[in-house]
Design an enzyme around this catalytic site. Structure first.
Site, mmCIF file in Angstrom:
data_model
loop_
_atom_site.group_PDB
_atom_site.id
_atom_site.type_symbol
_atom_site.label_atom_id
_atom_site.label_comp_id
_atom_site.label_asym_id
_atom_site.label_seq_id
_atom_site.Cartn_x
_atom_site.Cartn_y
_atom_site.Cartn_z
ATOM 1 N N ARG A 163 0.850 -1.184 0.000
ATOM 2 C CA ARG A 163 0.000 0.000 0.000
ATOM 3 C C ARG A 163 0.894 1.245 0.000
ATOM 4 O O ARG A 163 1.660 1.470 0.933
ATOM 5 C CB ARG A 163 -0.917 -0.014 1.233
ATOM 6 C CG ARG A 163 -1.807 1.210 1.357
ATOM 7 C CD ARG A 163 -2.732 1.072 2.576
ATOM 8 N NE ARG A 163 -3.548 2.284 2.726
ATOM 9 C CZ ARG A 163 -3.386 3.175 3.700
ATOM 10 N NH1 ARG A 163 -2.450 3.002 4.631
ATOM 11 N NH2 ARG A 163 -4.157 4.232 3.766
ATOM 12 N N HIS A 194 -2.807 10.972 0.989
ATOM 13 C CA HIS A 194 -2.272 10.754 2.330
ATOM 14 C C HIS A 194 -1.666 12.074 2.814
ATOM 15 O O HIS A 194 -0.472 12.178 3.080
ATOM 16 C CB HIS A 194 -1.239 9.623 2.326
ATOM 17 C CG HIS A 194 -0.990 9.020 3.679
ATOM 18 N ND1 HIS A 194 -1.029 7.672 3.914
ATOM 19 C CD2 HIS A 194 -0.706 9.593 4.878
ATOM 20 C CE1 HIS A 194 -0.764 7.434 5.196
ATOM 21 N NE2 HIS A 194 -0.559 8.595 5.808
ATOM 22 N N GLU A 240 -7.294 8.431 6.414
ATOM 23 C CA GLU A 240 -7.555 9.096 7.689
ATOM 24 C C GLU A 240 -8.015 10.552 7.520
ATOM 25 O O GLU A 240 -7.326 11.486 7.930
ATOM 26 C CB GLU A 240 -6.317 9.036 8.580
ATOM 27 C CG GLU A 240 -5.934 7.625 8.981
ATOM 28 C CD GLU A 240 -4.782 7.580 9.978
ATOM 29 O OE1 GLU A 240 -4.231 8.639 10.326
ATOM 30 O OE2 GLU A 240 -4.435 6.464 10.408
ATOM 31 N N ASN A 263 -7.404 1.768 10.103
ATOM 32 C CA ASN A 263 -6.109 2.023 10.735
ATOM 33 C C ASN A 263 -6.307 2.046 12.241
ATOM 34 O O ASN A 263 -7.207 2.723 12.744
ATOM 35 C CB ASN A 263 -5.530 3.366 10.290
ATOM 36 C CG ASN A 263 -5.130 3.381 8.827
ATOM 37 O OD1 ASN A 263 -5.222 2.373 8.133
ATOM 38 N ND2 ASN A 263 -4.668 4.525 8.357
ATOM 39 N N TYR A 296 -4.043 1.962 16.122
ATOM 40 C CA TYR A 296 -2.805 1.920 16.903
ATOM 41 C C TYR A 296 -3.054 1.730 18.391
ATOM 42 O O TYR A 296 -2.336 0.982 19.045
ATOM 43 C CB TYR A 296 -1.990 3.200 16.662
ATOM 44 C CG TYR A 296 -1.474 3.295 15.251
ATOM 45 C CD1 TYR A 296 -0.283 2.684 14.896
ATOM 46 C CD2 TYR A 296 -2.191 3.965 14.264
ATOM 47 C CE1 TYR A 296 0.197 2.735 13.585
ATOM 48 C CE2 TYR A 296 -1.725 4.027 12.960
ATOM 49 C CZ TYR A 296 -0.537 3.417 12.624
ATOM 50 O OH TYR A 296 -0.074 3.460 11.336
ATOM 51 N N GLU A 344 -3.446 -0.054 8.333
ATOM 52 C CA GLU A 344 -2.274 0.376 9.094
ATOM 53 C C GLU A 344 -2.382 -0.182 10.498
ATOM 54 O O GLU A 344 -3.431 -0.110 11.136
ATOM 55 C CB GLU A 344 -2.154 1.901 9.216
ATOM 56 C CG GLU A 344 -1.714 2.625 7.969
ATOM 57 C CD GLU A 344 -1.552 4.131 8.212
ATOM 58 O OE1 GLU A 344 -1.246 4.538 9.361
ATOM 59 O OE2 GLU A 344 -1.741 4.889 7.260
#
Length: 469
Positions: free
Chosen positions: A87, A131, A176, A305, A307, A374
């Protein structure tokens, strides 16, 4: 370039479904460099990084990981790792320098070479159109709070699809948009560094509109059926307690963090509670008839995504030198540190949050395949005197999160792939080069690539199709 050999591990395997997509991800401004070569013009990040105090140590993406010149070496690394997918993002100011008008063919030629080399290596290219590197000329004209930027994005999407659509079958419109809108226009910690909550909410709407118009533009020009997607950093929002005021605080964050994008894109509506929460900031009059229908153009999958989770309580927030990125929740909520170990970003490590997000989306969006686009962690790893880079904390982080993906699939979530962030150490936005997310270490002085232990471990996961247990 060091070679990568998969680390053999004995025992049982948590196997993933046949055809599961094993990838890694990067972003143009973070790795490419060549900021002023072959017709590329400044993006908002070029301008932002030159404002004193915005980026640590005054770092810029001018050279980054020099991927623009070292792309064949990087693809060779991907091939040895065994990646099935890669990606990447297309740099808007590289292929359409002013954000409007004809393509810059030299810029497009780089992505043509990238895609051809990926295909020759047996790796599926996954192209992200945005992005965060908005051409500075478009920001000067108003940026994402200005409706025209959404129109320009749809034109740009068509231009890239015309050039690469015969070879790229998977497209992501935006990465995002929450960060682009609220870190860029509300808190100002990301480019372009504006601090206007009303402008941030307008930006969020125009990003939704840009996504929908780009989906239509892609479908109109792609020469073959393609997978078209959107990537959201869906927040795993947890109330600090079961008390009604904490539950209400989490609802506010979920509205402006998640449902401000999920509801328009998948349901063609604005969340009623979001409109009520933000009534003192904006009246939403810029949402025109037909906008929400356009924003909800059908997609083929959703990128996720993740985290770390967010634990939210009611009450005034902790004092901060920065404005809040949470319009409608600012002043109403505080974020409580989650327990447990933390990464070098000071983010809590909590794989359960990824399971929560995937199962939530599976329940709310039945029939929509999911991709983890991600997931990864920054740690203070370094090359030892022998040249090796040991990063056991990253291995443990990714292992736990892949375990959460496996559990979500077992619970019925249609998760089709996992893209580790990131392939390379890179320019980490406002943190500059001080934070390393890569599974491949980059010595930025020499540009030497050294696969970390995590790269060898991930190669083993891919080779066996699952996690060793």
């Amino acid at each position: 370039m060091n070679t990568v050999q998969a680390r053999p591990e004995a025992g049982t395997t948590l196997s993933f479904p046949a055809g599961f997509r094993w990838g890694a991800a990067t972003a143009a401004y973070q790795i490419e460099g060549a900021a002023a070569e072959d017709g590329r013009t400044p993006s908002i990040w070029d301008a932002f990084s030159r404002v004193p105090g915005r980026v640590r140590n005054g770092d810029t993406g001018d050279i980054a990981a020099d991927h623009y010149h070292r792309m064949p070496e990087d693809i060779a690394l991907m091939r040895v790792l065994g990646l099935t997918d890669y990606r990447f993002s297309v740099g808007w100011p590289r292929v359409q320098p002013t954000g409007r008008g004809p393509a810059n063919q030299k810029g497009l030629d780089f992505y043509r070479r990238l895609v051809d080399d990926l295909l020759n290596a047996g790796i599926r290219p996954v192209a992200t159109l945005y992005h965060w590197d908005l051409p500075q000329e478009l920001e000067d004209a108003g940026g994402w709070p200005h409706r025209d930027t959404a129109e320009r994005f749809a034109d740009y999407a068509a231009l890239v699809a015309e050039a690469l659509g015969d070879r790229v079958a998977t497209w992501t419109t935006l990465n995002e948009p929450w960060c682009a809108a609220f870190l860029g226009y509300a808190s100002g910690v990301h480019a372009p560094g504006r601090t206007d909550p009303a402008a941030a909410l307008r930006a969020a709407h125009h990003l939704n509109l840009a996504h929908g118009w780009a989906v239509a533009a892609l479908r109109a020009v792609l020469p073959r059926p393609a997978e078209i997607s959107l990537t959201l950093n869906v927040h795993a929002v947890r109330p600090y307690s079961d008390a009604p005021h904490d539950v209400a605080a989490a609802r506010r964050v979920d509205a402006v963090g998640n449902r401000i994008f999920l509801d328009p894109v998948f349901h063609g509506r604005l969340p009623t509670d979001l409109v009520e929460d933000t009534a003192g900031i904006t009246d939403w009059s810029y949402v025109r008839d037909g906008d929400l229908r356009a924003a909800s153009a059908p997609v083929d999958s959703l990128g996720v995504n993740y985290y770390s989770p967010a634990v939210v309580a009611a009450g005034p927030p902790e004092p901060s030198a920065e404005p809040s990125p949470w319009p409608g929740a600012a002043g109403q909520v505080r974020f409580v540190p989650a327990p447990g170990p933390r990464t070098a970003m000071d983010w809590p490590v909590d794989a359960e949050g990824l399971y929560e997000v995937l199962t939530r989306l599976s329940g709310e969006l039945p029939g929509t395949p999911l991709l983890v686009t991600e997931n990864g962690a920054a740690y203070d790893d370094y090359a030892d005197p022998s040249g090796a880079v040991h990063d056991p904390e990253r291995v443990a982080y990714v292992d736990a999160h892949l375990g959460a993906v496996h559990r979500a699939i077992g619970a019925g979530a249609d998760v089709r792939g996992y893209f580790l962030w990131s392939l390379l150490d890179n320019f980490e936005w406002a943190y500059g080069y001080g934070k390393r997310f890569g599974i491949v270490h980059v010595d930025f002085a020499s540009q030497r690539r050294t696969p970390k232990d995590s790269a060898r471990w991930y190669a083993g996961v891919i080779a066996r199709g699952g996690l060793a247990r």
